[in-house]
Design a protein around this motif. Structure first.
Motif, PDB file in Angstrom:
ATOM      1  N   ILE A 258      37.638  43.770   2.392  1.00  0.00           N
ATOM      2  CA  ILE A 258      37.427  42.387   1.979  1.00  0.00           C
ATOM      3  C   ILE A 258      36.004  41.974   2.346  1.00  0.00           C
ATOM      4  CG2 ILE A 258      39.866  41.810   2.303  1.00  0.00           C
ATOM      5  CD1 ILE A 258      38.964  40.340   4.916  1.00  0.00           C
ATOM      6  N   PRO A 259      35.456  40.922   1.732  1.00  0.00           N
ATOM      7  CA  PRO A 259      34.121  40.456   2.115  1.00  0.00           C
ATOM      8  C   PRO A 259      34.098  39.969   3.564  1.00  0.00           C
ATOM      9  CG  PRO A 259      34.767  39.553  -0.023  1.00  0.00           C
ATOM     10  CD  PRO A 259      35.992  40.197   0.553  1.00  0.00           C
ATOM     11  N   VAL A 260      33.107  40.443   4.327  1.00  0.00           N
ATOM     12  CA  VAL A 260      32.942  40.069   5.733  1.00  0.00           C
ATOM     13  C   VAL A 260      31.496  39.686   5.978  1.00  0.00           C
ATOM     14  CG1 VAL A 260      33.057  40.868   8.121  1.00  0.00           C
ATOM     15  CG2 VAL A 260      34.802  41.604   6.495  1.00  0.00           C
ATOM     16  N   HIS A 261      31.298  38.655   6.774  1.00  0.00           N
ATOM     17  CA  HIS A 261      29.939  38.218   7.096  1.00  0.00           C
ATOM     18  C   HIS A 261      29.898  37.731   8.538  1.00  0.00           C
ATOM     19  CE1 HIS A 261      25.895  37.244   5.728  1.00  0.00           C
ATOM     20  NE2 HIS A 261      25.956  36.115   6.417  1.00  0.00           N
ATOM     21  N   MET A 262      28.725  37.825   9.152  1.00  0.00           N
ATOM     22  CA  MET A 262      28.507  37.337  10.514  1.00  0.00           C
ATOM     23  C   MET A 262      27.409  36.285  10.496  1.00  0.00           C
ATOM     24  SD  MET A 262      28.714  37.290  13.911  1.00  0.00           S
ATOM     25  CE  MET A 262      29.786  38.674  14.322  1.00  0.00           C
ATOM     26  N   ILE A 263      27.680  35.130  11.114  1.00  0.00           N
ATOM     27  CA  ILE A 263      26.650  34.109  11.334  1.00  0.00           C
ATOM     28  C   ILE A 263      26.345  34.107  12.822  1.00  0.00           C
ATOM     29  CG2 ILE A 263      26.037  31.681  11.125  1.00  0.00           C
ATOM     30  CD1 ILE A 263      28.071  31.439   8.860  1.00  0.00           C
ATOM     31  N   TYR A 264      25.084  34.313  13.154  1.00  0.00           N
ATOM     32  CA  TYR A 264      24.740  34.630  14.544  1.00  0.00           C
ATOM     33  C   TYR A 264      23.588  33.777  15.069  1.00  0.00           C
ATOM     34  CZ  TYR A 264      22.859  37.459  18.408  1.00  0.00           C
ATOM     35  OH  TYR A 264      22.368  37.881  19.616  1.00  0.00           O
ATOM     36  N   GLY A 265      23.823  33.147  16.228  1.00  0.00           N
ATOM     37  CA  GLY A 265      22.760  32.447  16.944  1.00  0.00           C
ATOM     38  C   GLY A 265      22.113  33.414  17.918  1.00  0.00           C
ATOM     39  N   PRO A 266      20.830  33.769  17.737  1.00  0.00           N
ATOM     40  CA  PRO A 266      20.210  34.876  18.484  1.00  0.00           C
ATOM     41  C   PRO A 266      19.827  34.580  19.924  1.00  0.00           C
ATOM     42  CG  PRO A 266      18.601  33.863  17.044  1.00  0.00           C
ATOM     43  CD  PRO A 266      19.911  33.204  16.733  1.00  0.00           C
ATOM     44  N   SER A 267      19.908  33.313  20.371  1.00  0.00           N
ATOM     45  CA  SER A 267      19.529  32.991  21.747  1.00  0.00           C
ATOM     46  C   SER A 267      20.739  33.021  22.684  1.00  0.00           C
ATOM     47  CB  SER A 267      18.879  31.601  21.790  1.00  0.00           C
ATOM     48  OG  SER A 267      18.322  31.343  23.053  1.00  0.00           O
ATOM     49  N   ASP A 268      21.766  33.712  22.264  1.00  0.00           N
ATOM     50  CA  ASP A 268      23.049  33.753  22.962  1.00  0.00           C
ATOM     51  C   ASP A 268      22.983  34.642  24.206  1.00  0.00           C
ATOM     52  OD1 ASP A 268      25.692  33.958  23.723  1.00  0.00           O
ATOM     53  OD2 ASP A 268      26.440  34.549  21.767  1.00  0.00           O
ATOM     54  N   PRO A 269      23.197  34.101  25.410  1.00  0.00           N
ATOM     55  CA  PRO A 269      23.176  34.944  26.607  1.00  0.00           C
ATOM     56  C   PRO A 269      24.424  35.807  26.750  1.00  0.00           C
ATOM     57  CG  PRO A 269      23.781  32.710  27.209  1.00  0.00           C
ATOM     58  CD  PRO A 269      23.431  32.675  25.749  1.00  0.00           C
TER      59      PRO A 269
END
Length: 320
Positions: A258-269
């Motif tokens: 199935i379609p999969v996507h990731m939304i990511y905040g890069p300053s995540d500790p």
């Protein structure tokens, strides 16, 4: 000396156990009043069903993260409603406005059972998933069941965000690690108080994207509701589960058709930027949107417009 220290800790524990819980803030009361509860076994589970404006966009089920609640999604909810016919949010057991039984073994498997039961109650058989943090792992368990044909539910798409889906790129906060220590975790949870919560929780937000004081109070009220502070160490059992079931849950992501996507905040500790290359290498068929550099662990809260834009772009590319 250790005896006196133990006695002192014991006295403090007794004091803190009996401190009245903070009342729900007006914001959280309004959130509760807009939802309902359903029974899962003997426990009350809070949920909300929001009507969307896209009649052909399908139903969206949202999974929140640790240690908060479905209210995490309030800032992006209007944008999500524009993409879907219906948006369903719920507080997993042990979180938010749902029951938080003390004598209970919390698990990812049970949270997936609850999600399935809610959808069954609402007579929904096809659904899109959107998840964050702890919720990513629950969504992946449901995806694994879908692959194995262990559910009647048809998953149409999955959008993840800032979760520790790979144990090797996930770095829980020091406080979280301490709380998993047997006995010590139970004692420290009883000694919790607002300022400690605010300081620790604020560490997973970006420097320039901190919640307001009122928002911190809302998060705190939801977390402490139903004596939630007493079970925080129990909820953290998911850290060990992620390692134990890594093959199952990462495998479900790798095998997903199935379609999969990731939304990511890069300053995540908690999930630092080494996550990006690992994600691309481990699941190359699935896309990822990396948000602005100062966005951290709660991207849907810290950058709601940017998050909504990323999700809208993913959803609009889905097969119709």
């Amino acid at each position: 000396m250790w005896l006196y220290l133990a006695i002192g800790v014991g006295i403090l524990a007794v004091v803190y156990i009996n401190i009245p819980l903070p009342p729900l803030t007006p914001t959280m009361l309004a959130w509760r009043n807009g939802g309902n509860f359903f029974k899962f076994g003997n426990h009350n589970i809070f949920y909300r069903v929001e009507r969307g404006s896209n009649t052909v966009g399908g139903v969206l089920l949202i999974f929140h993260g640790f240690p908060t609640s479905s209210h995490d999604w309030i800032k992006v909810l209007p944008g999500l409603q524009k993409q879907h016919s219906q948006v369903i949010l719920f507080d997993m057991i042990g979180y938010g406005l749902s029951d938080k039984p003390f004598d209970h073994d919390y698990s990812i498997m049970e949270q997936a059972d609850i999600a399935e039961e809610l959808l069954k109650k609402l007579k929904i058989t096809q659904v899109h998933f959107l998840s964050h943090d702890y919720g990513d792992t629950v969504a992946l368990e449901m995806l694994a069941r879908f692959h194995q044909k262990r559910t009647d539910l048809k998953i149409l798409s999955l959008c993840l965000s800032n979760g520790g889906i790979f144990p090797e790129t996930n770095f829980p906060r020091p406080t979280q690690r301490i709380l998993t220590i047997p006995y010590l975790g139970a004692i420290l949870c009883r000694l919790s108080f607002y300022r400690a919560f605010r300081r620790g929780f604020g560490e997973v937000f970006g420097v320039h994207t901190q919640p307001t004081e009122a928002e911190f109070r809302d998060f705190h009220a939801a977390t402490w509701n139903n004596h939630g502070y007493l079970i925080t160490y129990k909820l953290l059992g998911y850290l060990a589960e992620r390692s134990q079931h890594k093959k199952r849950w990462v495998g479900a992501l790798q095998e997903a058709t199935i379609p999969v996507h990731m939304i990511y905040g890069p300053s995540d500790p908690v999930n630092p930027s080494v996550f990006i290359d690992h994600y691309k290498k481990t699941v190359p068929r699935h896309g990822i949107t990396v948000l602005s550099p100062d966005i951290s662990h709660y991207p849907q809260w810290e950058a709601p417009e940017e998050f909504t834009q990323a999700y809208t772009g993913f959803h609009q590319q889905l097969p119709k």
